[in-house]
Design an enzyme around this catalytic site. Sequence first.
Site, PDB file in Angstrom:
ATOM      1  N   ILE A 149      25.460 -17.486  39.123  1.00 17.36           N
ATOM      2  CA  ILE A 149      24.492 -15.968  39.490  1.00 17.36           C
ATOM      3  C   ILE A 149      23.139 -16.295  39.422  1.00 17.36           C
ATOM      4  O   ILE A 149      22.570 -15.660  40.550  1.00 17.36           O
ATOM      5  CB  ILE A 149      25.225 -15.136  38.617  1.00 17.36           C
ATOM      6  N   GLU A 150      22.567 -17.090  38.381  1.00 19.44           N
ATOM      7  CA  GLU A 150      21.204 -17.253  38.313  1.00 19.44           C
ATOM      8  C   GLU A 150      20.465 -17.886  39.482  1.00 19.44           C
ATOM      9  O   GLU A 150      19.673 -17.545  40.029  1.00 19.44           O
ATOM     10  CB  GLU A 150      20.883 -17.950  37.027  1.00 19.44           C
ATOM     11  N   SER A 151      21.300 -19.221  39.638  1.00 22.45           N
ATOM     12  CA  SER A 151      20.439 -20.092  40.599  1.00 22.45           C
ATOM     13  C   SER A 151      21.445 -20.986  41.578  1.00 22.45           C
ATOM     14  O   SER A 151      20.890 -21.782  42.029  1.00 22.45           O
ATOM     15  CB  SER A 151      19.669 -21.164  39.715  1.00 22.45           C
ATOM     16  N   TYR A 254      24.802  -7.402  38.398  1.00 25.96           N
ATOM     17  CA  TYR A 254      24.650  -8.769  37.522  1.00 25.96           C
ATOM     18  C   TYR A 254      26.010  -9.002  36.888  1.00 25.96           C
ATOM     19  O   TYR A 254      26.588 -10.047  37.296  1.00 25.96           O
ATOM     20  CB  TYR A 254      23.728  -8.804  36.712  1.00 25.96           C
TER      21      TYR A 254
END
Length: 543
Positions: A149-151, A254
């Site tokens: 999800i982040e990167s 998120y």
Amino acid sequence: MKLIAAVCLAGSLLLAGCAGTATGPSASTSASTSTSTAQPTAGGTGSKAASSAAPVYPGGPLTPITSSEAHSQSVVTLAPPADMWDRIRRGFKMPNLQSDLVRDREQWYASRPDYIQRMTERSNKYIFHIVEELERRNMPTELALLPYIESAFNPQAISSARAAGMWQFMPATGTDFALKQNIFRDDRRDVLASTRAALDYLQKLYGMFGDWQLALAAYNWGEGSVSRAIAKNQRLGLPTTYSDLSMPAETRLYVPKLQAVKNIVANPQAFNTELPLIANHPYFQTVTLTRDLDVELAAKLADVRPEDFRALNPAAHKPVLLAAGTPQILLPWDNAAVFQRNFDAYSQGQYASWTAWVVPNTMTVADAAQRSGMSETDLRALNSIPPRMLIKAGSTLIVPRGARVKEDVTALVADSGHLSFQPEIVNRRTTIKAGRNDSVASIARRYKLKPDSVAEWNDVNLNHSFKRGYSVVVYLPVRAASAARVGSGAAPTRGHAAVAGKRGGGAVKAVAARGTTIVKSPAGKQQQVVREKRGGTPVKKKR
């Protein structure tokens, strides 16, 4: 006849006694109770108690033991996980989130199989280590999916807000969790250090909120923001779960994103998705670095491609690895022994062709390039030096390492090296309205200029006196930009350059064309560049 009757009675009693010792759920309980009461006690009365106990007889027909009654209520499988996906599934502990946003994200990912393929293949290098750390801390293995999800599991990723690494740490948060950031390395990108910091942070957030969904919201939005949102709902008498809080759209999506990825990993067939095989064993191992070493040479000694070496060691953003600042490197499991063998046998010169040089005094880039034996263009590119800046004393530059340099870079320089700049003073052509009794000498004195220069700029003699209102040409110093320090997070400010006027004398007016004006001062040797915004107005001197 009496004798026969007595024998029959004795036989009946004997059969009754045998039946009293039969097995079964109730009989076994009674037998164990009777046995326990027959144990001797401290007072030595156990035998009396046993002799006085009443016999126990079964109350119903005997039932045989069946196989269905002999089983454990919980069986732990001894088979190891088939692959990393199986291992991750076994460690799921977080409550599932059910919402339309989750279903929307499921469809988003499922409709992009190429994206999932690239993302999961990239994670192959790192996910074993992350799952190992999560299991060691007894944390949910869903968190191993968070870098998707982040990167998208890219350790070189940098967001528009300057968050970096596969866990996307902001500079200040990285500092809070001991992630070193200097001109040689950025531990926000380091595989081991950033994973340690991310799990420390997530554990801290879970300790604050007692809920993994709120902890994840705080990881994205900040613990202060989540705390204020909870306090607001409490004042209004509203629930304080993740779904009930008011939050930005990014944070609202998120946890649904993570839940969608979790659902796909849990049951890829349901989404017509095929996950690549990731074996359940380490991808890399650590190797101790004892000497400064070029990145290209390190990859060559390990027999890996340079891009693969950088993927495992993304924190190093210079062409040289400093042993004092990077004591360990990561290498593919089978290549670690190859590297060590080749490193020990290497005899083709220095391990490092670059070193760190601490600038002794403030100097121009041209002077630094000349002293280091590099071209100005190469020095700027290698050290990311912006234009129109001087290099401040005490700054650290990466420069070629000469054959006479035998010592590696010290730990002090490797850990605290920084690069600071100060604006280069440029001169702008400016006209001044001469006042009463103004002369070459008075104007030179007022603006701290050389009289020879003022005379030359205006094509007059040294003792010349100007008429009142005459436009006198001078070149006044202008700061091109504010000072900045690499690695400090400070960005140079943009805007109009201010003309430093002096009190007394006529008004000062800057004369420049729109856009970029290149002015060469007759008194100086350098060509000076000054940028102005379009539509800007000249800056007048304060009276």
